[in-house]
Write a protein that holds these residues in place. Structure first.
Motif, mmCIF file in Angstrom:
data_model
loop_
_atom_site.group_PDB
_atom_site.id
_atom_site.type_symbol
_atom_site.label_atom_id
_atom_site.label_comp_id
_atom_site.label_asym_id
_atom_site.label_seq_id
_atom_site.Cartn_x
_atom_site.Cartn_y
_atom_site.Cartn_z
ATOM 1 N N THR A 17 -2.527 5.072 -0.674
ATOM 2 C CA THR A 17 -3.223 3.463 -0.612
ATOM 3 C C THR A 17 -4.447 3.840 -1.880
ATOM 4 O O THR A 17 -3.969 2.982 -2.167
ATOM 5 C CB THR A 17 -4.372 3.219 1.210
ATOM 6 O OG1 THR A 17 -3.347 3.089 1.865
ATOM 7 C CG2 THR A 17 -4.739 2.410 0.624
ATOM 8 N N ARG A 18 -4.781 4.762 -1.805
ATOM 9 C CA ARG A 18 -5.496 4.925 -2.797
ATOM 10 C C ARG A 18 -5.441 4.607 -5.117
ATOM 11 O O ARG A 18 -5.902 3.570 -5.238
ATOM 12 C CB ARG A 18 -6.344 6.249 -3.079
ATOM 13 C CG ARG A 18 -7.496 6.299 -2.132
ATOM 14 C CD ARG A 18 -7.716 8.520 -1.780
ATOM 15 N NE ARG A 18 -9.205 8.789 -0.963
ATOM 16 C CZ ARG A 18 -10.324 8.418 -1.398
ATOM 17 N NH1 ARG A 18 -10.360 7.704 -3.165
ATOM 18 N NH2 ARG A 18 -11.308 8.512 -0.325
ATOM 19 N N GLY A 57 1.138 2.262 10.972
ATOM 20 C CA GLY A 57 -0.268 2.544 10.232
ATOM 21 C C GLY A 57 -1.221 3.913 10.384
ATOM 22 O O GLY A 57 -1.545 4.307 9.479
ATOM 23 N N THR A 58 -0.768 4.509 11.575
ATOM 24 C CA THR A 58 -1.535 5.849 11.671
ATOM 25 C C THR A 58 -1.029 6.768 11.522
ATOM 26 O O THR A 58 -0.027 7.793 11.911
ATOM 27 C CB THR A 58 -1.961 5.645 12.982
ATOM 28 O OG1 THR A 58 -2.686 4.660 13.987
ATOM 29 C CG2 THR A 58 -3.240 6.596 13.565
ATOM 30 N N PRO A 59 -1.262 7.790 10.557
ATOM 31 C CA PRO A 59 -0.658 8.856 10.538
ATOM 32 C C PRO A 59 -1.360 10.154 11.292
ATOM 33 O O PRO A 59 -1.881 9.989 11.896
ATOM 34 C CB PRO A 59 -1.587 9.029 8.630
ATOM 35 C CG PRO A 59 -3.076 8.577 8.873
ATOM 36 C CD PRO A 59 -2.776 7.207 10.029
ATOM 37 N N TYR A 109 -4.756 15.236 2.291
ATOM 38 C CA TYR A 109 -4.786 13.360 2.281
ATOM 39 C C TYR A 109 -3.150 13.528 3.751
ATOM 40 O O TYR A 109 -2.281 14.243 3.215
ATOM 41 C CB TYR A 109 -4.473 13.005 1.207
ATOM 42 C CG TYR A 109 -5.086 12.719 0.416
ATOM 43 C CD1 TYR A 109 -6.219 12.211 -0.196
ATOM 44 C CD2 TYR A 109 -5.243 14.119 -1.163
ATOM 45 C CE1 TYR A 109 -7.273 11.487 -1.400
ATOM 46 C CE2 TYR A 109 -5.699 14.017 -2.134
ATOM 47 C CZ TYR A 109 -7.095 12.541 -2.068
ATOM 48 O OH TYR A 109 -7.784 12.900 -3.211
ATOM 49 N N SER A 110 -3.626 12.409 4.107
ATOM 50 C CA SER A 110 -2.769 12.007 4.409
ATOM 51 C C SER A 110 -1.756 11.095 3.749
ATOM 52 O O SER A 110 -2.606 10.280 2.897
ATOM 53 C CB SER A 110 -2.905 10.946 5.859
ATOM 54 O OG SER A 110 -3.588 9.577 5.336
ATOM 55 N N ASN A 137 -0.920 7.968 4.029
ATOM 56 C CA ASN A 137 -1.311 7.234 4.029
ATOM 57 C C ASN A 137 -2.626 6.603 3.282
ATOM 58 O O ASN A 137 -2.797 5.705 2.035
ATOM 59 C CB ASN A 137 -1.936 6.676 5.170
ATOM 60 C CG ASN A 137 -0.721 5.704 5.659
ATOM 61 O OD1 ASN A 137 0.633 5.289 5.448
ATOM 62 N ND2 ASN A 137 -0.695 5.779 6.740
ATOM 63 N N GLU A 138 -3.083 7.533 3.181
ATOM 64 C CA GLU A 138 -4.311 7.723 2.116
ATOM 65 C C GLU A 138 -4.158 8.168 0.776
ATOM 66 O O GLU A 138 -4.503 6.509 0.020
ATOM 67 C CB GLU A 138 -5.833 8.550 2.201
ATOM 68 C CG GLU A 138 -6.730 8.781 1.465
ATOM 69 C CD GLU A 138 -7.847 9.540 1.765
ATOM 70 O OE1 GLU A 138 -7.876 10.345 2.499
ATOM 71 O OE2 GLU A 138 -8.497 9.729 1.223
ATOM 72 N N TYR A 144 -0.036 -1.304 -0.173
ATOM 73 C CA TYR A 144 -0.085 0.260 -0.279
ATOM 74 C C TYR A 144 1.064 1.038 0.137
ATOM 75 O O TYR A 144 0.189 2.271 -0.749
ATOM 76 C CB TYR A 144 -1.160 0.031 1.192
ATOM 77 C CG TYR A 144 -0.621 0.987 2.948
ATOM 78 C CD1 TYR A 144 0.009 1.619 2.818
ATOM 79 C CD2 TYR A 144 0.086 -0.666 3.587
ATOM 80 C CE1 TYR A 144 0.696 1.387 4.488
ATOM 81 C CE2 TYR A 144 0.106 -0.708 4.624
ATOM 82 C CZ TYR A 144 0.714 0.192 5.335
ATOM 83 O OH TYR A 144 0.930 0.820 6.035
ATOM 84 N N LEU A 164 -0.936 14.197 12.174
ATOM 85 C CA LEU A 164 -1.404 14.654 11.239
ATOM 86 C C LEU A 164 -0.901 16.678 11.664
ATOM 87 O O LEU A 164 -0.887 16.259 13.236
ATOM 88 C CB LEU A 164 -3.523 14.922 10.752
ATOM 89 C CG LEU A 164 -3.485 13.997 10.148
ATOM 90 C CD1 LEU A 164 -4.962 13.913 10.550
ATOM 91 C CD2 LEU A 164 -3.342 13.929 8.591
#
Lengths: 481, 288
Positions: free
Chosen positions: A276-277, A253-255, A269-270, A272-273, A198, A257
């Motif tokens: 991942t997208r 895994g937790t961004p 966006y983070s 990660n988001e 991801y 901010l």
């Protein structure tokens, strides 16, 4: 007496896809060595003895680097054998060389301490490691080597659960399986691979390579259960009931901010988001794939680590102008040098000594600009050895319709919230002893779940170390029983 | 792969799937949701199981056609087919307390999420009144709710074919506000709970606030992973950034920044429309 030979000070370059071609797509940028070029580069190695070689000490998993290079040279007339023997040497310490050859920060590890670096370029160890792994994969040498190992495995009765199918978990699972344990890996997402899948983009780590590594786990008899969110679907206490030991490798895994006004505006966006997208859900192929991504004309990426470079170069390929904004200076950036160079070549712009203090939105709640505080550098260093920075009081506002936050990640809280007795430290990292055992006997942990945020190779090193520790723990328990 | 044991169209645009997923069902509690990926190129969408059987290992999902993915699920998946992925349970269980009298409202298919929570609240000794307001042909779970709670009310708003769908939806919102106002006066509830589109949650909250009754809402912003990894679902609650997937989905309505969430929920609307139109064209093309 050894024949006198000329020292080659400069590296044999690896071919790269030209910039104009690569920014249009997601194909891998560095094309790697072929056998001939690899051999030329390997020739440059001075073959430091194993007990001295700085590169071995500089490697977090202590790969015998002169050893595998010697194999390439020794069997130079038979590439197949050369690669097979080199791979055997690498596998003794590292089961995922195709991945580490691509994503390790070699300049801070093996290559950073290479003796050749004192007189010229250090040996291009990363690319040589990658060559061995790629050549082996393309010629199915890795499968063959594995099939030599598999029949010799003595199956054991004991069962081990591995939580999280990222680099730490996959390494631990492979090592335990080779020792004969019954291993089940639990993965929350719909595919195994964790950050390799991801997080790291296709142009840096083709997913085909990750899939090949997963195929090997299958050959070793490891079972992978996707769609299992440990802590929700099944808990650590339940795993302890069913398995003889547990390894937690749930990553970070937790961004994080920034706590500044406007952080929830649309278009922010983070990393990660965003990644991942694009990587996992293939949003760059929307509407062929259902998950969409929205990207504006001007993207600001906040942060300067590898994740920031990945996000920036991904946004660029999706057609946006990209600026990386970093609160420190150019020399403080934490990304691999190769990634920074690639980002620059591809046209990513950089702003240094700026820290976001507000995200400004339009009437629809979409981000339209970022307000930064200009920072200045002091001569003192902070606890991490980095130069201290302070706000100047002066601000600057830069237009952007997409913002990607890449300032770091912390471990997900689902695990420790659902595991009574699990000792957790600052930022939710799991506390372990020198054998990577947690406060719960038989439960081990490694990778970013204990480190907060580190590298793929350190996670893999933990996976290997934990496998050994689990083996010792279970052997001892067996004897005492 | 999770097998579809039963598929049934239970109302207009509402399809019931009975799915075998013992690993999720084992832990499922009222208020929790699952993430479903139905097709190889598909997205991950959150759905809330309406009922389940822990012994038999199945759960019931009611999928409401509202975009491309839900339309594809409802069109293509038949009995005996499989959902590729079902992960969960996710989110925190609904708070199981004795509040006294509860008014639990579900707009449209929001009633699906209300059902297990309302049933559980009733079982622990609350007096639960449930309400579904939707279009007439979309009323669901009427018999089930009548059996499960103190009193269930279903209000069907007729669809005016002369008007656009968004215009018709305004009628549902207006009707819901009117009915909720009357019911609060009549029941005098200790708690109002509501699930539905976020714009309607705000509209109903405005009515509830006039009576100063405590109110909980279950929020369902856009999600990608559903496990706290991406932050797509972030909402401002009590001035703080929260992730609906791991911190929610239940929040105090008085603390939710509805306006922000309404904007966040509509960010992808144009792309969602595009995906749906292309899919519909494909369906029509296939039928020729």
């Amino acid at each position: 007496m050894m024949a006198k030979r000329k020292l080659m000070k400069n590296r044999v370059p690896t071919p790269e896809k030209p910039v104009y071609e690569r920014i249009k797509g997601f194909e891998e940028v560095n094309l790697g060595y072929d056998f001939e070029l690899a051999l030329m580069e390997a020739e440059r190695c001075l073959q430091c003895p194993e007990n001295y070689a700085p590169c071995i000490k500089g490697c977090p998993v202590n790969i015998n680097i002169p050893g595998f290079l010697a194999k390439l040279k020794e069997h130079r007339d038979n590439p197949y054998l050369a690669v097979k023997e080199a791979l055997r040497v690498i596998w003794a310490c590292n089961s995922l060389p195709a991945i580490t050859g691509r994503v390790c920060p070699q300049e801070d590890q093996c290559e950073g301490v290479c003796v050749m670096g004192k007189v010229g370029d250090p040996i291009n160890i990363g690319k040589l490691e990658r060559f061995v792994a790629d050549y082996a994969r393309q010629h199915e040498i890795d499968d063959e080597l594995l099939m030599e190992i598999v029949p010799k495995i003595e199956k054991k009765e004991q069962k081990v659960a591995v939580v999280g199918a990222g680099p730490a978990g996959l390494t631990c699972a492979a090592e335990l399986a080779k020792m004969g344990y019954n291993v089940t890996v639990f993965e929350a997402l719909h595919y195994p691979g964790g950050v390799l899948l991801y997080g790291i983009p296709e142009f840096r780590l083709p997913k085909e390579i990750v899939k090949n590594e997963l195929k090997k786990l299958e050959l070793l008899g490891v079972e992978i259960k996707t769609d299992h969110i440990v802590g929700r679907t099944i808990t650590i206490p339940e795993l302890i009931e069913e398995y003889d030991a547990v390894f937690i490798s749930t990553g970070a895994g937790t961004p994080k901010l920034p706590e500044v006004p406007g952080i929830n505006l649309n278009g922010i966006y983070s990393a990660n988001e965003f990644l991942t997208r694009v990587n996992l859900m293939k949003a760059y192929k929307f509407p062929e794939y259902d998950t969409p991504i929205k990207l504006g004309k001007k993207t600001i990426v906040i942060g300067a680590g590898n994740t920031a470079m990945d996000a920036a170069r991904t946004a660029l390929r999706l057609g946006s102008e990209v600026i990386i904004a970093y609160r420190r200076g150019e020399e403080d950036m934490t990304a691999r040098i190769e990634e920074i160079e690639h980002a620059k070549e591809e046209g990513v712009k950089f702003m240094f000594f700026v820290n976001p203090i507000e995200f400004i939105g339009d009437e629809n709640g979409n981000v339209k600009a970022v307000k930064f505080m200009k920072m200045k550098v002091l001569n003192e260093r902070d606890s991490n050895g980095k130069r201290k920075i302070i706000p100047t009081g002066e601000t600057i506002t830069v237009e952007a319709d997409t913002v990607i936050i890449a300032i770091g990640q912390i471990p997900n809280k689902i695990i420790w919230k659902t595991t009574p007795g699990l000792e957790v430290g600052k930022n939710g990292t799991i506390v372990v002893d020198e054998n990577l055992m947690t406060s719960i006997p038989g439960v081990f942990a490694g990778g970013d779940a204990i480190r907060g945020e580190a590298t793929v190779i350190l996670a893999m090193g933990d996976g290997r170390k934990a496998a050994k520790a689990i083996h010792e723990y279970l052997t001892k328990r067996e004897k005492n029983a | 792969m999770y097998k579809i044991l039963e598929r049934k169209e239970i109302a207009m645009r509402n399809v019931w799937f009975k799915v075998y997923a013992p690993h999720v069902v084992k832990k499922l509690q009222p208020g929790q949701f699952v993430i479903v990926r139905a097709f190889e190129n598909g997205e991950r969408i959150p759905l809330t199981p309406v009922m389940w059987d822990k012994e038999e290992g199945w759960m019931g999902l009611v999928v409401f056609t509202r975009g491309k993915t839900t339309m594809q699920i409802n069109t293509e998946l038949k009995e005996g087919d499989y959902f590729l992925n079902i992960a969960g349970p996710l989110g925190n269980p609904a708070p199981m307390k004795k509040y006294g009298k509860i008014l639990a409202i579900g707009l449209y298919t929001g009633i699906v999420e209300v059902f297990p929570i309302a049933k559980a609240w009733q079982e622990i000794g609350n007096e639960v009144h449930t309400l579904q307001v939707t279009f007439e042909p979309m009323i669901i779970l009427k018999d089930e709710l009548e059996k499960a709670v103190s009193k269930h009310t279903a209000v069907g708003v007729p669809i005016d074919p002369e008007k656009s769908f968004p215009e018709n939806m305004k009628n549902v919102t207006a009707k819901a506000r009117e009915v909720v106002r009357d019911m609060i006066k009549e029941i005098n509830p200790d708690l109002v709970f509501m699930v539905g589109p976020v714009g309607d949650q705000k509209a109903i909250f405005e009515v509830v606030r006039e009576f100063n009754v405590p109110m909980l809402v279950d929020l369902h912003p856009i999600m990608v992973d559903g496990t706290g990894m991406c932050g797509a679902c972030r909402v401002t609650v009590g001035g703080k950034v929260r992730f609906a997937c791991v911190d929610g989905p239940t929040f105090n309505a008085y603390e939710v920044d509805f306006d922000e969430l309404i904007k966040r929920s509509s960010y992808y609307r144009d792309l969602e429309m595009r995906a749906m139109q292309e899919y519909m064209q494909k369906l029509q093309g296939g039928a020729q």
